[in-house]
Design an enzyme around this catalytic site. Structure first.
Site, PDB file in Angstrom:
ATOM      1  N   ARG A 234     -22.371  48.192  33.422  1.00 27.43           N
ATOM      2  CA  ARG A 234     -21.297  48.402  34.407  1.00 27.43           C
ATOM      3  C   ARG A 234     -20.762  49.819  34.338  1.00 27.43           C
ATOM      4  O   ARG A 234     -20.396  50.398  35.354  1.00 27.43           O
ATOM      5  CB  ARG A 234     -20.148  47.438  34.120  1.00 27.43           C
ATOM      6  CG  ARG A 234     -20.322  46.152  34.850  1.00 27.43           C
ATOM      7  CD  ARG A 234     -19.116  45.277  34.677  1.00 27.43           C
ATOM      8  NE  ARG A 234     -18.147  45.513  35.746  1.00 27.43           N
ATOM      9  CZ  ARG A 234     -17.200  44.650  36.060  1.00 27.43           C
ATOM     10  NH1 ARG A 234     -17.080  43.519  35.404  1.00 27.43           N
ATOM     11  NH2 ARG A 234     -16.355  44.915  37.038  1.00 27.43           N
TER      12      ARG A 234
ATOM     13  N   LYS B 232     -30.431  36.826  20.062  1.00 30.86           N
ATOM     14  CA  LYS B 232     -29.618  35.772  19.476  1.00 30.86           C
ATOM     15  C   LYS B 232     -28.142  36.060  19.770  1.00 30.86           C
ATOM     16  O   LYS B 232     -27.823  37.213  20.057  1.00 30.86           O
ATOM     17  CB  LYS B 232     -29.901  35.659  17.983  1.00 30.86           C
ATOM     18  CG  LYS B 232     -29.321  36.807  17.148  1.00 30.86           C
ATOM     19  CD  LYS B 232     -29.482  36.554  15.688  1.00 30.86           C
ATOM     20  CE  LYS B 232     -28.312  35.812  15.129  1.00 30.86           C
ATOM     21  NZ  LYS B 232     -27.353  36.641  14.379  1.00 30.86           N
TER      22      LYS B 232
ATOM     23  N   HIS C 294     -34.908  38.704  14.688  1.00 26.92           N
ATOM     24  CA  HIS C 294     -35.468  39.980  14.226  1.00 26.92           C
ATOM     25  C   HIS C 294     -36.055  39.878  12.817  1.00 26.92           C
ATOM     26  O   HIS C 294     -36.829  40.741  12.409  1.00 26.92           O
ATOM     27  CB  HIS C 294     -34.445  41.120  14.348  1.00 26.92           C
ATOM     28  CG  HIS C 294     -33.417  41.167  13.269  1.00 26.92           C
ATOM     29  ND1 HIS C 294     -32.314  40.374  13.268  1.00 26.92           N
ATOM     30  CD2 HIS C 294     -33.328  41.921  12.150  1.00 26.92           C
ATOM     31  CE1 HIS C 294     -31.585  40.633  12.191  1.00 26.92           C
ATOM     32  NE2 HIS C 294     -32.180  41.586  11.492  1.00 26.92           N
TER      33      HIS C 294
ATOM     34  N   LYS D 137     -39.759  41.736  10.592  1.00 19.08           N
ATOM     35  CA  LYS D 137     -39.783  42.518   9.344  1.00 19.08           C
ATOM     36  C   LYS D 137     -41.176  42.425   8.719  1.00 19.08           C
ATOM     37  O   LYS D 137     -41.720  41.326   8.563  1.00 19.08           O
ATOM     38  CB  LYS D 137     -38.724  42.001   8.364  1.00 19.08           C
ATOM     39  CG  LYS D 137     -37.290  42.295   8.813  1.00 19.08           C
ATOM     40  CD  LYS D 137     -36.290  41.795   7.792  1.00 19.08           C
ATOM     41  CE  LYS D 137     -34.870  41.824   8.326  1.00 19.08           C
ATOM     42  NZ  LYS D 137     -34.184  43.089   8.167  1.00 19.08           N
TER      43      LYS D 137
ATOM     44  N   GLU E 151     -25.144  40.377   1.964  1.00 18.45           N
ATOM     45  CA  GLU E 151     -24.774  41.720   2.411  1.00 18.45           C
ATOM     46  C   GLU E 151     -23.563  42.182   1.618  1.00 18.45           C
ATOM     47  O   GLU E 151     -22.736  41.360   1.224  1.00 18.45           O
ATOM     48  CB  GLU E 151     -24.413  41.690   3.891  1.00 18.45           C
ATOM     49  CG  GLU E 151     -25.605  41.444   4.775  1.00 18.45           C
ATOM     50  CD  GLU E 151     -25.190  41.275   6.221  1.00 18.45           C
ATOM     51  OE1 GLU E 151     -25.287  42.257   6.969  1.00 18.45           O
ATOM     52  OE2 GLU E 151     -24.761  40.183   6.593  1.00 18.45           O
TER      53      GLU E 151
ATOM     54  N   ASP F 262     -24.602  32.367  12.237  1.00 16.02           N
ATOM     55  CA  ASP F 262     -25.038  33.765  12.301  1.00 16.02           C
ATOM     56  C   ASP F 262     -26.324  34.009  11.500  1.00 16.02           C
ATOM     57  O   ASP F 262     -27.174  34.799  11.918  1.00 16.02           O
ATOM     58  CB  ASP F 262     -23.908  34.657  11.749  1.00 16.02           C
ATOM     59  CG  ASP F 262     -24.183  36.130  11.945  1.00 16.02           C
ATOM     60  OD1 ASP F 262     -24.567  36.512  13.058  1.00 16.02           O
ATOM     61  OD2 ASP F 262     -24.012  36.912  10.980  1.00 16.02           O
TER      62      ASP F 262
ATOM     63  N   HIS G  32     -32.206  33.036  10.772  1.00 14.10           N
ATOM     64  CA  HIS G  32     -32.984  33.813   9.795  1.00 14.10           C
ATOM     65  C   HIS G  32     -33.396  32.994   8.561  1.00 14.10           C
ATOM     66  O   HIS G  32     -34.543  33.027   8.131  1.00 14.10           O
ATOM     67  CB  HIS G  32     -32.203  35.036   9.327  1.00 14.10           C
ATOM     68  CG  HIS G  32     -31.660  35.876  10.440  1.00 14.10           C
ATOM     69  ND1 HIS G  32     -32.334  36.091  11.619  1.00 14.10           N
ATOM     70  CD2 HIS G  32     -30.500  36.571  10.572  1.00 14.10           C
ATOM     71  CE1 HIS G  32     -31.613  36.875  12.413  1.00 14.10           C
ATOM     72  NE2 HIS G  32     -30.499  37.181  11.798  1.00 14.10           N
TER      73      HIS G  32
ATOM     74  N   LYS H 144     -21.289  37.532   3.317  1.00 16.01           N
ATOM     75  CA  LYS H 144     -20.840  38.911   3.532  1.00 16.01           C
ATOM     76  C   LYS H 144     -19.978  39.292   2.331  1.00 16.01           C
ATOM     77  O   LYS H 144     -19.354  38.438   1.705  1.00 16.01           O
ATOM     78  CB  LYS H 144     -19.976  38.995   4.789  1.00 16.01           C
ATOM     79  CG  LYS H 144     -20.704  38.550   6.051  1.00 16.01           C
ATOM     80  CD  LYS H 144     -21.023  39.715   6.956  1.00 16.01           C
ATOM     81  CE  LYS H 144     -21.688  39.261   8.226  1.00 16.01           C
ATOM     82  NZ  LYS H 144     -22.815  40.089   8.631  1.00 16.01           N
TER      83      LYS H 144
HETATM   84  C1  BG6 Z   1     -27.783  39.597  12.281  1.00 16.03           C
HETATM   85  C2  BG6 Z   1     -26.409  39.054  12.018  1.00 16.03           C
HETATM   86  O1  BG6 Z   1     -28.563  38.673  12.979  1.00 16.03           O
HETATM   87  O2  BG6 Z   1     -28.411  39.894  11.045  1.00 16.03           O
HETATM   88  C3  BG6 Z   1     -25.578  40.028  11.202  1.00 16.03           C
HETATM   89  O3  BG6 Z   1     -25.751  38.796  13.256  1.00 16.03           O
HETATM   90  C4  BG6 Z   1     -26.308  40.432   9.956  1.00 16.03           C
HETATM   91  O4  BG6 Z   1     -24.307  39.479  10.870  1.00 16.03           O
HETATM   92  C5  BG6 Z   1     -27.731  40.876  10.278  1.00 16.03           C
HETATM   93  O5  BG6 Z   1     -25.594  41.512   9.379  1.00 16.03           O
HETATM   94  C6  BG6 Z   1     -28.541  41.101   9.028  1.00 16.03           C
HETATM   95  O6  BG6 Z   1     -29.761  41.683   9.384  1.00 16.03           O
HETATM   96  P1  BG6 Z   1     -30.537  42.653   8.387  1.00 16.03           P
HETATM   97  O7  BG6 Z   1     -31.791  43.005   9.116  1.00 16.03           O
HETATM   98  O8  BG6 Z   1     -29.627  43.820   8.135  1.00 16.03           O
HETATM   99  O9  BG6 Z   1     -30.764  41.854   7.157  1.00 16.03           O
END
Ligand code: BG6
Length: 504
Positions: free
Chosen positions: A47, A151, A181, A185, A219, A238, A243, A343
């Site tokens: 936009r 996602k 994603h 990897k 993380e 999440d 994942h 986290k």
């Molecule tokens: C994302 C999540 O899908 O994956 C994030 O929404 C997370 O919260 C991230 O930080 C982690 O991805 P990676 O590739 O950094 O391990």
């Protein structure tokens, strides 16, 4: 290497973070490796009114900061970026967009092939495909038309089913590419190679020789400026629904008949369908949730989750989940799987630990009550990507003292090997029409089917605890109690081969 056919990659949500941090840097990396087709353009949509020049400038800073291949931003690539501004929520405005797209297609000669990437808020996922289809842009009789969906794919089982149904009204399943994603990897794909190209592992890869499996993805940062999103999501949606269940599927799947999309995705879905459901009343026993609270980390004060921007000061959203579950099939009957994510833990690490059965008789223990650690195979996804096997060796000298030692392989030892980013691999695969590393609709639904009762239990029983854990620690102590006996989680370090707790 085969190059994709000429096409235009259209990005909805081009002024957002994902485009600037991940997508365009990955495309620039593909350009640098000469993997993009000759007649190719990226058309950013949003936009915010921007000229092509302004869009290119903005993307150029993203490339400088985030691309994996260092060096100058190639001018030849920037010239391939275009921008068109319109209100993507308004169906009536799609005619103007279509005219622009077809004119660009003619100008560059991309053969009427289009990929549409939805990098927008999820509320737009059903709308955009509908408007594209109304303009005839989902029909693939005169060129390929593919749709990439980011996602989160749904918020629970019902919404994921609904979204699948809606997308299938406008695009065929083989045109839909659902991104996780993690599958992009390199080290995640290597799981398949480790398991299925080595004769030594497969005979051991079952309930007879494996005691339990651990999957960890942590993380060391908080939610940052994504508080608003995270309040609606939490760690279970999440990270676990997508994942972590995906990593579990790759560890647990049967050998596929062939390395192709259908065979691999069939095996993934079978694992997800075999996850033993956790009844609502058993959720507190099998699933531990936590939320980080303020603390001092390396002398610095760190905010708690409830103090983050966009977060309700009384929020009960989980930033940590640890759980135990079983896979009810022949290979895995009775083998517990433990998964954990969070986290603000001590370090960023994703790894899978295969714990092998202990020896049946403890020949070398001075005190038979002290049992040596079991053999472990650690498959490190990130960082310090590699493999580590832990086993016992005799300590030189008198007697038979046994010590645990490491045998390790680090990707970094392959000095001339470039590890492409996940988005680089996934974008290229979609351009080539290969959906192997994308999730199929039935797999996404099977994963939600497993997660749904947990979400419902948490919603209906607010007395199920959300354990506070100080930022910078390994999460609530209750997570340790999930693991039976006197075993614990592996507490990994940044470096694959280092021992426990070194980051604390
Ligand atoms: C994302 C999540 O899908 O994956 C994030 O929404 C997370 O919260 C991230 O930080 C982690 O991805 P990676 O590739 O950094 O391990």
């Amino acid at each position: 290497m085969k190059k994709p056919d000429n096409h235009i990659l259209v990005i909805f949500g081009a002024s957002g973070d994902l485009t600037h941090r991940k997508l365009v840097p990955a495309l620039a990396d593909l350009h640098k490796q000469d993997l993009l087709p000759e007649k190719f353009a990226v058309l950013g949509l949003g936009r915010t009114p921007l000229t092509n020049e302004q869009f290119r400038e903005k993307m150029s800073t993203g490339i400088q900061e985030f691309s994996s291949k260092k060096g100058d931003v190639p001018n030849g690539f920037l010239k391939r970026l275009y921008y068109y501004s319109f209100n993507t929520k308004e169906g009536a405005e799609y005619k103007g967009f279509k005219d622009y797209l077809l004119a660009l297609d003619k100008e560059i000669g991309s053969g009427g092939n289009f990929i549409f990437y939805l990098a927008t808020p999820p509320s737009m996922y059903p709308l955009i495909p509908r408007f594209l289809s109304e303009q005839g842009l989902s029909r693939d009789d005169k060129g390929f038309r593919r749709l990439i969906v980011e996602k989160p794919f749904g918020h629970d089982l019902a919404s994921a089913r609904q979204l699948n149904r809606e997308l299938l009204n406008y695009f065929k399943e083989e045109q839909i590419y659902r991104i996780d994603h993690y599958l992009g990897k390199e080290t995640v794909q290597n799981l398949l190679v480790t398991r299925f190209s080595n004769g030594i592992y497969e005979p051991l890869w079952n309930r007879n020789y494996i005691h339990h499996v651990e999957v960890t993805s942590t993380e060391d940062i908080g939610v940052g400026n994504r508080g608003g999103y995270y309040e609606e999501s939490g760690a279970l949606r999440d990270m676990v629904q997508n994942h972590l269940l995906l990593l579990t599927s790759l560890v647990a799947m049967e050998p596929p008949a062939l390395i192709n999309a259908e065979s691999i995705r069939n095996e993934i879905v079978k694992v997800l369908q075999s996850l033993r459901p956790i009844p609502k009343e058993e959720v507190p026993r099998y699933v531990i949730r936590g939320q980080y609270i303020e603390s001092e980390v390396k002398g610095q004060h760190v905010k708690g989750y409830r103090q983050e921007k966009g977060v309700d000061p009384k929020s009960r959203v989980e930033t940590f989940v640890a759980m135990k579950f079983y896979i009810d099939n022949w290979r895995w009957a009775g083998v517990p799987f433990y998964i954990r994510t969070g986290k603000m833990l001590p370090t960023r690490v994703t790894e899978i630990v295969i714990h092998f059965q202990p020896t049946p008789h403890h020949l070398f223990a001075d005190d038979p009550a002290i049992i040596r650690q079991q053999n472990q195979l650690v498959i490190r996804i990130q960082p310090d990507e590699g493999l580590l096997l832990k086993f016992g060796m005799k300590v030189p000298g008198a007697g038979f003292r046994v010590q645990d030692v490491n045998m390790d392989f680090h990707y970094s030892d392959l000095s001339d090997t470039y590890l492409p980013s996940a988005y680089e691999r996934l974008l290229l695969d979609c351009m080539l029409g290969d959906p192997t590393l994308y999730s199929r609709g039935d797999a996404v639904e099977a994963a939600w089917n497993f997660i749904d009762p947990i979400l419902q239990a948490w919603k209906e029983e607010p007395c199920i605890k959300v354990h506070g854990y100080p930022a910078g620690t390994w999460g609530p102590e209750e997570a340790d109690e999930l693991i039976e006996g006197d075993m614990t989680w592996r507490y990994p370090c940044k470096n694959l081969s280092d021992g426990n707790y070194c980051e604390l």
